[in-house]
Write a protein that holds these residues in place. Structure first.
Motif, short mmCIF file in Angstrom:
data_model
loop_
_atom_site.label_atom_id
_atom_site.label_comp_id
_atom_site.label_asym_id
_atom_site.label_seq_id
_atom_site.Cartn_x
_atom_site.Cartn_y
_atom_site.Cartn_z
N ARG A 302 136.94 50.55 9.97
CA ARG A 302 136.14 49.34 10.06
C ARG A 302 135.32 49.13 8.78
O ARG A 302 135.19 48.01 8.28
CB ARG A 302 135.21 49.41 11.27
CG ARG A 302 134.59 48.07 11.61
CD ARG A 302 133.66 48.17 12.80
NE ARG A 302 133.26 46.85 13.24
CZ ARG A 302 132.16 46.60 13.92
NH1 ARG A 302 131.37 47.60 14.26
NH2 ARG A 302 131.85 45.37 14.30
N ARG A 306 135.83 45.89 6.24
CA ARG A 306 134.69 45.02 5.90
C ARG A 306 134.44 45.01 4.40
O ARG A 306 134.18 43.95 3.81
CB ARG A 306 133.44 45.51 6.63
CG ARG A 306 133.41 45.15 8.11
CD ARG A 306 132.22 45.78 8.76
NE ARG A 306 131.89 45.18 10.04
CZ ARG A 306 130.94 45.62 10.83
NH1 ARG A 306 130.21 46.66 10.48
NH2 ARG A 306 130.69 45.03 11.98
N GLU A 312 136.86 42.03 10.36
CA GLU A 312 136.71 43.03 11.41
C GLU A 312 138.09 43.58 11.79
O GLU A 312 139.11 42.93 11.53
CB GLU A 312 136.05 42.40 12.64
CG GLU A 312 134.58 42.10 12.46
CD GLU A 312 133.73 43.35 12.43
OE1 GLU A 312 134.13 44.36 13.02
OE2 GLU A 312 132.66 43.32 11.80
N ASP A 450 126.86 43.04 16.01
CA ASP A 450 127.31 43.74 17.23
C ASP A 450 126.22 43.82 18.29
O ASP A 450 126.51 44.18 19.43
CB ASP A 450 127.79 45.15 16.87
CG ASP A 450 129.07 45.11 16.04
OD1 ASP A 450 130.03 44.46 16.48
OD2 ASP A 450 129.09 45.70 14.96
N ARG A 503 129.95 50.28 13.70
CA ARG A 503 129.49 48.93 14.06
C ARG A 503 128.11 48.70 13.45
O ARG A 503 127.58 49.58 12.75
CB ARG A 503 129.47 48.77 15.59
CG ARG A 503 130.82 49.08 16.21
CD ARG A 503 130.80 49.12 17.72
NE ARG A 503 130.70 47.79 18.30
CZ ARG A 503 130.66 47.56 19.62
NH1 ARG A 503 130.69 48.57 20.46
NH2 ARG A 503 130.59 46.33 20.08
#
Length: 653
Positions: A302, A306, A312, A450, A503
């Motif tokens: 992730r 990014r 995402e 998130d 996240r």
């Protein structure tokens, strides 16, 4: 003649003996130039005595080579040439590797990676001479093709195999794969056979997939970089990825995750942004008992997506992550990694590699585990991103220095090696720490897509909220069903770290008593941010976890006057300027006291400011904080449920 075809064997023997051409030529009594021509096969009738001297120096059995080539007693037919493209370009003729210069290697690689297809002169020129080909490049290509034919002629025992292997056609050349030992063909044959038997004999199909994948020794044409981006080479590389995914899907369905890890590891390393590969790698790692490694892989993926692409992870990756978190099969012992040591497993109803989901419903390991009772809720629920911040206090003035310090916490937050950012707003009671934290959090909520989690820990009261209670609330807020809450605070803390890994959450902890209250609620990966308010510095958190302390004091005189003016309006403060200044002094420039006094004045437009100042002079500013909740209630005021936190705070209530 056999003597004229001995050059490859002599060269291979010299290299094996660790000798240079200069050393061999000196010991054999011939020139370096002559030795070089012999090794290249450029001497039609070399002198027999010279060959024998070279053979003695390098330890090569020239007589045995002659018998095999001539077909005499004990002779065996020469092996056909073998061509390997799945890794460094390798040509093996008569059991010996053939050395070729780079231009020949590039031409052979270009032709062999497109077997039985005509490759035009211009395409060849673009590969051999990127940018600008010489004017007579067609003659040079013809020369290189003739040298390739000579190599294959020698490998075929002088029977003209080179002409059949490298064919000249109108407008270009073609590699004739008929009868060739080409690893690319062997790869496809094994894959085709696996697809044929995948339903009837899935374990044998898995073995065939494994054999095909193990034939790859590295990047396609690894030592011919000018071909790496050629469309044909890219197609072969993509084909290998597709087969790796098919293999992993079948291994996971057969509950043999370690077999999938064996081949996924290399492919996932070479393609760090290929989400289908990474999703299956996560599942395979989890199936071998390496759940933490699987979730860390998700976090790393992730971060890369990014940082490099600004996107995402796909739904496929998120589903794999949820499958990992939803399964209780992670206690399964790891499987053996050898492809030939597969133990029989119950065959699933279907092993097709088409549109079926590759994600097992709840078991990735080798053993069978009982499914959860049907009535039990799913471990994770689809919930909206939590947005738990309290409403902002208005009006809000000042605090520029503290706001800048909070903004600085965002710097470097997405870098892999940075620790989790922690800010501690500390200062006396009613100085406005919570209002400042909430105001900044609302301003920066876009940095935390998130979710934003909030908890009032009530550390300054005689009934602080247990950490386990906060953990259970946070876990439920991000989708964990109540039936699946862990049995201890340690397990709940670990699950929280897993769920927020990779996240971007903001966790706002209000009224913290000590560092231990914060420590159990900290994420483990960068990207998240924790903001705490406390009446103390929380020095242990600063020292051990690297938290950033941000002092919050009373407002300045100008800020206090601006707050009063924002609450009452300009007309009322300018009518009684001296009384307004005295009101600021009477409240000690504490924002909560100023707001309380301004609220009284706003409620009665005819009440003079001077009257409130005189009253404060007699009684002093009144505390503005809410009273402690009565016993048996949560800080929110809602009655406690006897079993609400039975899993997360067993023994801590």
């Amino acid at each position: 003649m056999a003597e004229g075809r001995a050059g490859d064997g002599l060269r291979a023997a010299r290299i094996k003996a660790g000798l240079t051409q200069e050393e061999v030529s000196r010991r054999a009594g011939i020139s370096v130039r002559t030795l070089r021509h012999i090794e290249r096969g450029q001497v039609r009738n070399p002198r027999r005595d010279a060959l024998e001297r070279v053979a003695r120096v390098v330890g090569y059995d020239l007589a045995a080579r002659g018998r095999r080539s001539a077909g005499g007693p004990g002779a065996c037919p020469a092996d056909p040439c073998e061509i390997r493209l799945l890794g460094p370009l390798t040509v093996v003729c008569a059991g010996l590797p053939v050395a070729m210069p780079l231009k020949l290697r590039a031409l052979l690689g270009l032709l062999a990676v497109q077997p039985d297809q005509v490759v035009g002169h211009e395409e060849i020129a673009d590969v051999l001479w990127p940018g600008d080909a010489p004017s007579g490049y067609a003659r040079l290509v013809h020369t290189y093709a003739a040298r390739l034919r000579r190599i294959f002629d020698q490998g075929a025992g002088g029977q003209g195999g080179g002409g059949r292997r490298i064919g000249t056609v109108r407008g270009g050349y073609v590699f004739n794969s008929s009868g060739a030992r080409l690893d690319l063909h062997q790869f496809e044959q094994r894959v085709a056979r696996a697809l044929q038997i995948v339903e009837s004999d899935p374990l044998e199909a898995l073995e065939l997939y494994g054999q095909a994948l193990r034939s790859r020794q590295g990047r396609v044409l690894q030592d011919v970089p000018q071909l790496w981006h050629h469309p044909a080479v890219v197609r072969v590389a993509q084909r290998h990825i597709d087969v790796t995914i098919d293999f992993a899907d079948l291994a996971l369905r057969l509950k043999l995750p370690a077999c999938a890890v064996e081949h996924l590891t290399t492919a996932a390393h070479e393609e760090p942004l290929h989400e289908s590969l990474q999703a299956r790698m996560m599942l395979a790692l989890a199936g071998t008992g390496r759940r933490a490694a699987a979730l860390q892989l998700f976090a790393d993926l992730r971060t890369r997506l990014r940082k490099e692409l600004g996107v995402e992870p796909s739904d496929e990756v998120w589903h794999a992550r949820q499958a990992i978190l939803s399964s209780d099969a992670f206690k399964t012992p790891p499987q053996p990694t050898g492809a030939t040591s597969f133990s029989p497993a119950p065959a699933p109803a279907r092993y097709g590699l088409g549109p079926q989901s590759p994600y097992p419903a709840g078991n990735f390991g080798a053993g069978e585990h009982p499914s959860p009772p049907p009535a039990r809720a799913a471990p994770l629920r689809d919930v909206a991103s939590p947005a738990q911040l309290p409403p902002m206090a208005t009006p809000f003035v000042g605090r520029r220095q503290q706001l800048d310090a909070l903004d600085a916490l965002l710097t470097g937050r997405r870098v892999d090696y940075t620790p989790v950012k922690i800010g501690v707003l500390h200062g006396p009671r009613e100085v406005g720490k919570t209002a400042l934290a909430v105001h900044w959090a609302h301003r920066r909520h876009g940095e935390f897509p998130d979710g934003q989690l909030y908890a009032d820990l009530r550390g300054s009261t005689d009934r602080p909220v247990p950490v386990g209670t906060v953990l259970s609330r946070f876990l439920r807020s991000i989708g964990v069903s109540a039936d699946w809450l862990p049995d201890s605070s340690e397990e709940a803390s670990a699950l929280l770290r897993s769920l927020v890994a990779g996240r971007r959450f903001l966790i706002l902890l209000d009224d913290v008593a000590d560092a231990d209250q914060v420590r159990a609620l900290l994420p483990g990966t960068p990207g998240n941010l924790v903001l705490a308010t406390s009446r103390t510095l929380l020095m242990d958190l600063v020292t051990r976890e690297g938290a950033t302390p941000i002092a919050v004091g009373v407002l300045s005189a100008a800020e206090s006057h601006a707050l009063i003016q924002a609450c009452l309006g300009t007309e009322r403060t300018t009518t009684e300027p001296e009384a307004a200044a005295e009101l600021v002094a009477a409240c000690g420039r504490f924002p909560m006291a100023l707001r309380a006094a301004a609220a009284r004045l706003a409620a009665d437009p005819h009440l003079p400011v001077r009257a409130v100042v005189e009253e404060l002079a007699r009684t002093g500013p009144q505390p503005c904080g809410p009273p402690c909740p009565p016993s048996g209630t949560h800080p929110s005021g809602a009655p406690e449920s006897p079993g609400e936190d039975r899993r997360a705070v067993r023994g801590e209530g």
